[in-house]
Scaffold this motif. Structure first.
Motif, PDB file in Angstrom:
ATOM      1  N   ARG A 310       0.945  -1.118   0.078  1.00 44.12           N
ATOM      2  CA  ARG A 310      -0.113  -0.008   0.012  1.00 44.12           C
ATOM      3  C   ARG A 310       0.893   1.278   0.028  1.00 44.12           C
ATOM      4  NH1 ARG A 310      -2.687   0.754   4.350  1.00 44.12           N
ATOM      5  NH2 ARG A 310      -4.531   1.747   3.387  1.00 44.12           N
ATOM      6  N   ILE A 311       0.727   1.896  -0.918  1.00 40.40           N
ATOM      7  CA  ILE A 311       1.693   3.192  -1.166  1.00 40.40           C
ATOM      8  C   ILE A 311       0.587   4.448  -1.197  1.00 40.40           C
ATOM      9  CG2 ILE A 311       3.327   4.342  -2.609  1.00 40.40           C
ATOM     10  CD1 ILE A 311       3.905   1.776  -3.699  1.00 40.40           C
ATOM     11  N   ILE A 312       1.094   5.441  -0.333  1.00 40.88           N
ATOM     12  CA  ILE A 312       0.297   6.608  -0.216  1.00 40.88           C
ATOM     13  C   ILE A 312       1.343   7.906  -0.545  1.00 40.88           C
ATOM     14  CG2 ILE A 312      -1.357   8.276   1.040  1.00 40.88           C
ATOM     15  CD1 ILE A 312      -1.952   5.832   2.810  1.00 40.88           C
ATOM     16  N   ILE A 313       0.975   8.745  -1.701  1.00 43.72           N
ATOM     17  CA  ILE A 313       1.704   9.687  -1.977  1.00 43.72           C
ATOM     18  C   ILE A 313       0.926  11.019  -1.652  1.00 43.72           C
ATOM     19  CG2 ILE A 313       3.103  10.798  -4.012  1.00 43.72           C
ATOM     20  CD1 ILE A 313       2.736   8.086  -5.355  1.00 43.72           C
ATOM     21  N   ARG A 314       1.696  11.859  -0.903  1.00 42.99           N
ATOM     22  CA  ARG A 314       0.876  13.046  -0.696  1.00 42.99           C
ATOM     23  C   ARG A 314       1.689  14.402  -0.721  1.00 42.99           C
ATOM     24  NH1 ARG A 314      -3.672  13.857   2.529  1.00 42.99           N
ATOM     25  NH2 ARG A 314      -3.573  11.634   3.039  1.00 42.99           N
ATOM     26  N   ILE A 323       6.971  16.162  -1.377  1.00 37.16           N
ATOM     27  CA  ILE A 323       6.180  15.159  -1.462  1.00 37.16           C
ATOM     28  C   ILE A 323       6.437  14.039  -0.176  1.00 37.16           C
ATOM     29  CG2 ILE A 323       5.570  13.076  -2.885  1.00 37.16           C
ATOM     30  CD1 ILE A 323       6.804  14.384  -5.248  1.00 37.16           C
ATOM     31  N   THR A 324       5.475  13.687   0.272  1.00 33.13           N
ATOM     32  CA  THR A 324       5.817  12.621   1.316  1.00 33.13           C
ATOM     33  C   THR A 324       5.200  11.208   0.896  1.00 33.13           C
ATOM     34  OG1 THR A 324       5.578  14.045   3.251  1.00 33.13           O
ATOM     35  CG2 THR A 324       5.181  11.771   3.589  1.00 33.13           C
ATOM     36  N   ILE A 325       5.980  10.199   0.801  1.00 32.34           N
ATOM     37  CA  ILE A 325       5.913   8.780   0.226  1.00 32.34           C
ATOM     38  C   ILE A 325       5.841   7.763   1.416  1.00 32.34           C
ATOM     39  CG2 ILE A 325       6.077   7.052  -1.426  1.00 32.34           C
ATOM     40  CD1 ILE A 325       8.072   9.351  -2.850  1.00 32.34           C
ATOM     41  N   VAL A 326       4.354   6.889   1.666  1.00 30.91           N
ATOM     42  CA  VAL A 326       4.609   6.057   2.793  1.00 30.91           C
ATOM     43  C   VAL A 326       4.068   4.811   2.172  1.00 30.91           C
ATOM     44  CG1 VAL A 326       3.257   5.662   4.765  1.00 30.91           C
ATOM     45  CG2 VAL A 326       3.644   8.134   4.253  1.00 30.91           C
ATOM     46  N   GLY A 327       4.782   3.716   2.547  1.00 25.80           N
ATOM     47  CA  GLY A 327       4.404   2.527   2.077  1.00 25.80           C
ATOM     48  C   GLY A 327       4.447   1.554   3.208  1.00 25.80           C
ATOM     49  N   ARG A 328       3.435   0.825   3.250  1.00 25.62           N
ATOM     50  CA  ARG A 328       2.840  -0.199   4.152  1.00 25.62           C
ATOM     51  C   ARG A 328       2.579  -1.529   3.575  1.00 25.62           C
ATOM     52  NH1 ARG A 328       1.361   2.115   9.245  1.00 25.62           N
ATOM     53  NH2 ARG A 328       1.510   4.522   8.916  1.00 25.62           N
ATOM     54  N   SER A 329       3.090  -2.425   4.422  1.00 27.96           N
ATOM     55  CA  SER A 329       2.595  -4.021   4.059  1.00 27.96           C
ATOM     56  C   SER A 329       1.230  -4.393   4.458  1.00 27.96           C
ATOM     57  CB  SER A 329       3.501  -5.055   4.998  1.00 27.96           C
ATOM     58  OG  SER A 329       3.297  -4.829   6.256  1.00 27.96           O
ATOM     59  N   PRO A 330       0.614  -4.994   3.862  1.00 32.68           N
ATOM     60  CA  PRO A 330      -0.811  -5.517   4.162  1.00 32.68           C
ATOM     61  C   PRO A 330      -0.973  -5.936   5.535  1.00 32.68           C
ATOM     62  CG  PRO A 330       0.297  -7.456   2.990  1.00 32.68           C
ATOM     63  CD  PRO A 330       1.180  -6.313   2.903  1.00 32.68           C
ATOM     64  N   GLY A 331      -2.149  -5.592   5.960  1.00 35.95           N
ATOM     65  CA  GLY A 331      -2.505  -5.664   7.465  1.00 35.95           C
ATOM     66  C   GLY A 331      -3.862  -5.062   7.960  1.00 35.95           C
ATOM     67  N   GLY A 332      -4.794  -5.272   7.211  1.00 32.79           N
ATOM     68  CA  GLY A 332      -6.021  -4.712   7.606  1.00 32.79           C
ATOM     69  C   GLY A 332      -6.351  -3.589   6.820  1.00 32.79           C
ATOM     70  N   ARG A 345       9.298   8.151   2.962  1.00 36.64           N
ATOM     71  CA  ARG A 345      10.353   8.912   2.092  1.00 36.64           C
ATOM     72  C   ARG A 345       9.800  10.473   1.963  1.00 36.64           C
ATOM     73  NH1 ARG A 345      13.917  11.686   0.157  1.00 36.64           N
ATOM     74  NH2 ARG A 345      15.077  11.308  -1.457  1.00 36.64           N
ATOM     75  N   GLU A 346      10.329  11.337   2.302  1.00 34.15           N
ATOM     76  CA  GLU A 346      10.028  12.805   2.166  1.00 34.15           C
ATOM     77  C   GLU A 346      11.101  13.461   1.118  1.00 34.15           C
ATOM     78  OE1 GLU A 346      10.645  14.476   6.060  1.00 34.15           O
ATOM     79  OE2 GLU A 346       8.429  14.189   6.704  1.00 34.15           O
ATOM     80  N   VAL A 347      10.473  13.604   0.158  1.00 29.65           N
ATOM     81  CA  VAL A 347      11.238  14.415  -1.092  1.00 29.65           C
ATOM     82  C   VAL A 347      11.396  15.889  -0.717  1.00 29.65           C
ATOM     83  CG1 VAL A 347      11.404  14.906  -3.593  1.00 29.65           C
ATOM     84  CG2 VAL A 347      10.292  12.740  -2.728  1.00 29.65           C
ATOM     85  N   PRO A 348      12.549  16.557  -0.450  1.00 30.30           N
ATOM     86  CA  PRO A 348      12.631  17.598  -0.004  1.00 30.30           C
ATOM     87  C   PRO A 348      12.250  18.774  -1.187  1.00 30.30           C
ATOM     88  CG  PRO A 348      14.859  16.641  -0.707  1.00 30.30           C
ATOM     89  CD  PRO A 348      13.930  15.610  -0.497  1.00 30.30           C
TER      90      PRO A 348
END
Length: 354
Positions: A310-314, A323-332, A345-348
């Motif tokens: 699951r990848i969230i780009i904001r 940009i802030t990039i958050v990646g999570r493994s499956p879990g609900g 990951r925070e892209v400056p």
């Protein structure tokens, strides 16, 4: 400029008239040394009031609006304060000089009362150049001197009233022209802001049309297939429909984040089964195109290197982070404590200090 030229012409014509009145002498009156001196002083004061300017006015030097403290625009130039005091001193000296060389019996004659109109004309120029207080002080000095030398009523009938009326008219015109200039400046600013807003809206509409056209070009065929098949699709068509739906969401939610490289990286992540969600909240609006390309390149590299499910780009208006990039493994469902954080990951922002 034309108004100033007309104003100067009228002022010079009146100055010449009063200068001639001061020099025209009746037969038998003594020499013209002192009259010439008085007229010369008057001419110098008039030219000073007409043409002296501040060398370079400082930026934001408009007078503050007493009602709200905001700068108040003015039509025309302002006479420097030192010049206004110089004219005021000279207009106080001219009546004394004329009275000194005129015999008491002749002080109500035309050649002896020319200063009443002359001083009034000079003070009118001072008032017209945004020094009304100095002008009215000069009128007060003129009234006091003429009252003491020839009497108040003769002074009123010989030109004092006209001088006061000229200054009053000049002040009224000053108020009206300043107000008209201020309203015109505000209207011009509003028109400029409206034009800028209309241009920005036109650009936004064009961008939206381009996004919709791109999205329809990408998702249109599979959507038509879904409708035609009444939702009965093969596994390959379902995958294609899922990818098309994701592309459509991406174009609507995060168009500023996308280029061909980012689109390919997102599609590759979705093909391996990852869920990619994008949110553009305006954090990239002020980034230059060349810097935005670098940010997108780093985003695409990050997406290729992660295997998060699951990848969230904001994006958000942050002075340091683009940009802030958050990646999570499956879990609900949702972002719960059961999710394992795999990527942060925070892209400056380009140019931000470390």
């Amino acid at each position: 400029m034309r108004v100033r030229r007309v104003f100067d012409t009228i002022a010079l014509a009146l100055t010449a008239y009063f200068a001639v009145r001061g020099l025209v002498r009746p037969e038998g009156v003594g020499d013209l040394l002192f009259p010439i001196l008085a007229v010369t002083l008057y001419l110098a004061l008039t030219l000073l009031a007409l043409y002296v300017e501040d060398p370079i006015p400082p930026l934001g030097a408009e007078d503050p609006d007493p009602a709200g403290g905001a700068p108040r625009e003015r039509a025309g130039s302002t006479l420097p304060r030192w010049a206004a005091f110089a004219v005021l001193a000279g207009t106080a000296l001219i009546p004394l000089l004329v009275t000194a060389y005129t015999p008491p019996a002749d002080r109500t004659a035309s050649h002896a009362t020319w200063y009443l109109g002359a001083v009034g004309a000079a003070l009118t120029i001072v008032c017209a150049r945004h020094r009304p207080i100095h002008a009215w002080i000069g009128i007060g000095i003129l009234a006091l001197h003429s009252s003491l030398t020839i009497g108040l009523l003769p002074a009123l009938s010989l030109g004092l009233v006209g001088s006061a009326v000229w200054v009053a008219i000049a002040q009224l015109l000053l108020v009206f022209t300043d107000r008209a200039y201020r309203d015109t400046a505000r209207l011009a600013a509003l028109q400029q802001a409206t034009s800028a807003w209309q241009a920005s809206q036109a650009v936004r509409r064009m961008e939206r049309r381009q996004r919709v056209q791109y999205a329809l070009a990408v998702a249109g065929p599979i959507l038509s297939r879904v409708i035609a098949a009444d939702g009965v699709l093969t596994d390959e068509e379902r995958t294609e429909a899922r990818l098309a739906e994701g592309r459509l969401r991406d174009e609507l939610r995060g168009a500023r984040l996308l280029d061909d490289d980012v689109r390919d990286a997102i599609e590759a992540a979705r093909l391996r089964g990852a869920t990619v969600t994008m949110f553009d909240e305006g954090g990239l609006d002020d980034i230059a195109p060349e810097d935005l390309d670098a940010v997108r390149h780093e985003l695409a590299d990050t997406l290729r290197q992660t295997d998060a499910a699951r990848i969230i780009i904001r994006t958000a208006p942050d002075p340091q982070v683009a940009i802030t990039i958050v990646g999570r493994s499956p879990g609900g469902e949702g972002l719960t404590e059961e999710d394992d954080l795999q990527l942060w990951r925070e892209v400056p922002r380009p140019g931000a200090s470390a």
